[in-house]
Write an enzyme that holds these catalytic residues in place. Structure first.
Site, PDB file in Angstrom:
ATOM      1  N   SER A  79       0.526  -1.370   0.115  1.00 48.56           N
ATOM      2  CA  SER A  79       0.433   0.163   0.120  1.00 48.56           C
ATOM      3  C   SER A  79       0.964   1.182   0.160  1.00 48.56           C
ATOM      4  O   SER A  79       0.548   2.085  -0.385  1.00 48.56           O
ATOM      5  CB  SER A  79      -0.979  -0.678   1.318  1.00 48.56           C
ATOM      6  OG  SER A  79      -0.279  -0.007   1.977  1.00 48.56           O
ATOM      7  N   HIS A 125      -2.842  -2.992  -6.000  1.00 50.03           N
ATOM      8  CA  HIS A 125      -3.041  -3.219  -4.647  1.00 50.03           C
ATOM      9  C   HIS A 125      -4.979  -2.833  -4.949  1.00 50.03           C
ATOM     10  O   HIS A 125      -5.384  -2.311  -5.325  1.00 50.03           O
ATOM     11  CB  HIS A 125      -2.731  -1.200  -4.903  1.00 50.03           C
ATOM     12  CG  HIS A 125      -2.819  -1.205  -3.382  1.00 50.03           C
ATOM     13  ND1 HIS A 125      -3.208   0.657  -2.653  1.00 50.03           N
ATOM     14  CD2 HIS A 125      -3.196  -1.602  -2.168  1.00 50.03           C
ATOM     15  CE1 HIS A 125      -3.556   0.543  -1.467  1.00 50.03           C
ATOM     16  NE2 HIS A 125      -4.225  -0.897  -0.762  1.00 50.03           N
ATOM     17  N   GLU A 139      -5.878  -0.727  -7.764  1.00 46.28           N
ATOM     18  CA  GLU A 139      -4.791   0.304  -8.806  1.00 46.28           C
ATOM     19  C   GLU A 139      -3.616  -0.453  -8.812  1.00 46.28           C
ATOM     20  O   GLU A 139      -3.205  -1.517  -8.192  1.00 46.28           O
ATOM     21  CB  GLU A 139      -3.813   1.074  -7.315  1.00 46.28           C
ATOM     22  CG  GLU A 139      -5.606   2.001  -6.641  1.00 46.28           C
ATOM     23  CD  GLU A 139      -4.664   2.637  -5.842  1.00 46.28           C
ATOM     24  OE1 GLU A 139      -4.670   3.932  -5.054  1.00 46.28           O
ATOM     25  OE2 GLU A 139      -3.802   2.544  -5.240  1.00 46.28           O
ATOM     26  N   ASN A 143      -3.998   5.753  -1.698  1.00 44.99           N
ATOM     27  CA  ASN A 143      -3.308   6.022   0.245  1.00 44.99           C
ATOM     28  C   ASN A 143      -2.824   7.305   0.255  1.00 44.99           C
ATOM     29  O   ASN A 143      -2.547   8.483   1.334  1.00 44.99           O
ATOM     30  CB  ASN A 143      -2.560   5.195   0.680  1.00 44.99           C
ATOM     31  CG  ASN A 143      -2.958   3.908   0.481  1.00 44.99           C
ATOM     32  OD1 ASN A 143      -3.910   4.321   1.651  1.00 44.99           O
ATOM     33  ND2 ASN A 143      -2.739   2.891   1.016  1.00 44.99           N
TER      34      ASN A 143
HETATM   35  N1  CAA Z   1     -16.332  -9.398   2.509  1.00 40.20           N
HETATM   36  C1  CAA Z   1     -17.395  -9.684   1.991  1.00 40.20           C
HETATM   37  N2  CAA Z   1     -18.907  -9.074   1.698  1.00 40.20           N
HETATM   38  C2  CAA Z   1     -18.475  -7.698   3.013  1.00 40.20           C
HETATM   39  C3  CAA Z   1     -17.435  -8.099   3.720  1.00 40.20           C
HETATM   40  C4  CAA Z   1     -16.057  -9.399   3.952  1.00 40.20           C
HETATM   41  N3  CAA Z   1     -15.578  -8.645   4.961  1.00 40.20           N
HETATM   42  N4  CAA Z   1     -18.016  -7.017   4.561  1.00 40.20           N
HETATM   43  C5  CAA Z   1     -18.645  -5.734   4.516  1.00 40.20           C
HETATM   44  N5  CAA Z   1     -19.304  -7.444   2.952  1.00 40.20           N
HETATM   45  C6  CAA Z   1     -20.936  -6.896   2.506  1.00 40.20           C
HETATM   46  C7  CAA Z   1     -22.202  -7.332   2.560  1.00 40.20           C
HETATM   47  O1  CAA Z   1     -22.247  -8.781   2.843  1.00 40.20           O
HETATM   48  C8  CAA Z   1     -22.068  -6.524   2.360  1.00 40.20           C
HETATM   49  O2  CAA Z   1     -23.451  -7.029   1.441  1.00 40.20           O
HETATM   50  P1  CAA Z   1     -24.906  -7.087   0.172  1.00 40.20           P
HETATM   51  O3  CAA Z   1     -25.412  -5.169   0.747  1.00 40.20           O
HETATM   52  O4  CAA Z   1     -24.479  -7.542  -0.832  1.00 40.20           O
HETATM   53  O5  CAA Z   1     -25.623  -7.428   1.006  1.00 40.20           O
HETATM   54  C9  CAA Z   1     -22.219  -4.482   1.858  1.00 40.20           C
HETATM   55  O6  CAA Z   1     -20.408  -5.455   2.573  1.00 40.20           O
HETATM   56  C10 CAA Z   1     -22.614  -4.228   3.054  1.00 40.20           C
HETATM   57  O7  CAA Z   1     -22.860  -4.718   4.202  1.00 40.20           O
HETATM   58  P2  CAA Z   1     -22.829  -4.780   5.671  1.00 40.20           P
HETATM   59  O8  CAA Z   1     -24.199  -3.869   4.585  1.00 40.20           O
HETATM   60  O9  CAA Z   1     -22.764  -5.699   6.416  1.00 40.20           O
HETATM   61  O10 CAA Z   1     -22.100  -2.940   6.195  1.00 40.20           O
HETATM   62  P3  CAA Z   1     -21.814  -1.530   5.631  1.00 40.20           P
HETATM   63  O11 CAA Z   1     -23.226  -1.720   5.085  1.00 40.20           O
HETATM   64  O12 CAA Z   1     -21.229  -1.254   6.689  1.00 40.20           O
HETATM   65  O13 CAA Z   1     -21.051  -1.942   4.540  1.00 40.20           O
HETATM   66  C11 CAA Z   1     -18.540  -1.713   4.276  1.00 40.20           C
HETATM   67  C12 CAA Z   1     -19.041  -3.149   5.108  1.00 40.20           C
HETATM   68  C13 CAA Z   1     -18.529  -2.287   2.982  1.00 40.20           C
HETATM   69  C14 CAA Z   1     -17.132  -2.560   4.925  1.00 40.20           C
HETATM   70  C15 CAA Z   1     -18.393   0.247   4.351  1.00 40.20           C
HETATM   71  O14 CAA Z   1     -18.364   0.256   5.928  1.00 40.20           O
HETATM   72  C16 CAA Z   1     -17.319   0.429   3.167  1.00 40.20           C
HETATM   73  O15 CAA Z   1     -17.042   0.371   2.060  1.00 40.20           O
HETATM   74  N6  CAA Z   1     -16.161   0.783   4.281  1.00 40.20           N
HETATM   75  C17 CAA Z   1     -15.221   1.652   3.503  1.00 40.20           C
HETATM   76  C18 CAA Z   1     -13.795   0.685   3.749  1.00 40.20           C
HETATM   77  C19 CAA Z   1     -12.851   0.965   2.996  1.00 40.20           C
HETATM   78  O16 CAA Z   1     -12.713   2.422   2.858  1.00 40.20           O
HETATM   79  N7  CAA Z   1     -11.649   0.525   2.846  1.00 40.20           N
HETATM   80  C20 CAA Z   1     -10.600   0.944   1.667  1.00 40.20           C
HETATM   81  C21 CAA Z   1      -9.931   1.365   3.190  1.00 40.20           C
HETATM   82  S1  CAA Z   1      -8.319   1.343   2.351  1.00 40.20           S
HETATM   83  C22 CAA Z   1      -8.009   0.111   2.104  1.00 40.20           C
HETATM   84  O17 CAA Z   1      -7.821  -1.475   2.204  1.00 40.20           O
HETATM   85  C23 CAA Z   1      -6.417  -0.208   1.274  1.00 40.20           C
HETATM   86  C24 CAA Z   1      -4.930   0.670   1.925  1.00 40.20           C
HETATM   87  O18 CAA Z   1      -3.870   1.094   2.016  1.00 40.20           O
HETATM   88  C25 CAA Z   1      -5.092   0.940   3.318  1.00 40.20           C
END
Ligand code: CAA
Length: 292
Positions: free
Chosen positions: A119, A140, A152, A190
């Site tokens: 990352s 990524h 990415e 990032n």
């Molecule tokens: N695996 C598979 N599916 C998942 C999951 C997982 N770990 N977590 C959630 N889901 C799915 C659920 O099954 C659900 O699907 P449907 O709507 O089709 O049924 C959907 O995602 C939404 O989940 P929830 O209703 O349980 O919860 P939510 O609406 O709060 O969503 C979330 C959860 C998708 C994590 C959402 O909160 C989100 O998008 N958060 C931001 C995540 C983000 O920004 N990620 C990037 C981080 S930075 C990074 O990764 C890179 C780095 O280098 C640091």
């Protein structure tokens, strides 16, 4: 070159997600971890995620079973020798990644492409250590890998068009929406996300508002799915700290400097959701902010 067989090194949160989406997309996948215990953990995580997808009606039982049958697990690096593409998702330490790619270079055929899910480290450093500079690409993914659409795809000045195009097509074949980025620390997301998360912590240190209110403000004011503190806990406080250290080291700009509170949390082992406590306590039905 068309990629059909994939190796994933590291089966933590990111590696297991990458292996899962690759197997679901029809690729033959070998996952390598360093111990049987870590393999068990990764295998469980993938199985649970596939089962959950079936429960939620996103995957048929037959497709789950087919994906599962395309996954193999091993502690032996040489089981990756025949792969078209090997993706590393190991610890965010350049020495460990360089050592891995150098070992893979001795094992794999000359056609194998190496990709890193780093990352914040630069792909150029890994390419230089790999023994095959033209066949090393950044790939990524974002957490949770099965959900997040972006990948990415990163090229260095030495990456061949053939290797880059093959990896870009692979990302599309996973059902992801790739973007192309140059090899600079933090790529695109990032580069912008890390200063935002660190600034939120700095504002908390200044007493601007509470953890809950800053998170609520950013969610309701901007339509973000999570506020910055919930996102820090989700990504991992230790990971945010590590990324900010690497980016600060690269750019020497204060906006990438880890704030003291972040350091203190790492020292206390408050890594966020994975340890149960970060900015929030995650042990109950809903997260509750903790005194800092
Ligand atoms: N695996 C598979 N599916 C998942 C999951 C997982 N770990 N977590 C959630 N889901 C799915 C659920 O099954 C659900 O699907 P449907 O709507 O089709 O049924 C959907 O995602 C939404 O989940 P929830 O209703 O349980 O919860 P939510 O609406 O709060 O969503 C979330 C959860 C998708 C994590 C959402 O909160 C989100 O998008 N958060 C931001 C995540 C983000 O920004 N990620 C990037 C981080 S930075 C990074 O990764 C890179 C780095 O280098 C640091």
């Amino acid at each position: 070159m068309v990629i059909e067989t994939v190796g994933v090194v590291g089966c933590g949160l990111m590696g297991s997600g990458i292996a899962e989406v690759a197997a679901k997309a029809g690729f033959d996948v070998v996952v390598r971890e360093v111990s049987d215990e870590l393999i068990e953990g990764g295998r469980d995580r993938i199985r649970k995620s596939l089962d959950r997808a079936v429960e939620r009606g996103k995957l048929t039982e037959a497709d789950r079973d087919a994906a599962w049958s395309r996954l193999r697990f091993s502690t032996d690096l040489s089981d990756l020798a025949d792969r078209h593409l090997v993706i590393e998702a190991i610890i965010e330490e350049i020495a460990a990644k360089n050592e891995l790619f150098s070992a893979l270079n001795d094992l794999c055929g000359p056609e194998t492409i190496f990709a890193s899910n780093t990352s914040s480290l630069t792909i150029t450093d890994m390419a230089a250590a790999s023994g095959r500079v033209d066949r090393v690409v950044g790939l990524h993914f974002f957490n949770p890998v099965p959900v997040m659409q972006l990948v990415e795809v990163v090229r260095t000045i030495a990456t061949s068009d053939e290797a880059f195009d093959a990896v870009y097509a692979f990302a599309e074949a996973l059902g992801k929406k790739p973007i192309t980025a140059k090899d600079n620390s933090g790529f695109v997301v990032n580069l912008l996300l890390v200063p935002y998360l660190l600034d939120a912590i700095r504002q908390l240190e200044r007493g601007v508002a509470s953890v809950e209110d800053i998170d609520r403000a950013m969610m309701l004011g901007l339509g973000y799915p999570m506020g910055p503190f919930a996102l820090c806990d989700f990504v991992g406080i230790d990971t945010v700290y590590r990324i900010s250290e690497i980016m600060f080291d690269e750019y020497r700009e204060s906006r990438y400097a880890p704030p003291p509170l972040l350091k203190r949390m790492v020292s206390m082992g408050r890594f966020g959701r994975k340890t149960g406590k970060g900015f929030y306590d995650w042990s109950g039905d809903r997260p509750v902010s903790v005194p800092l």
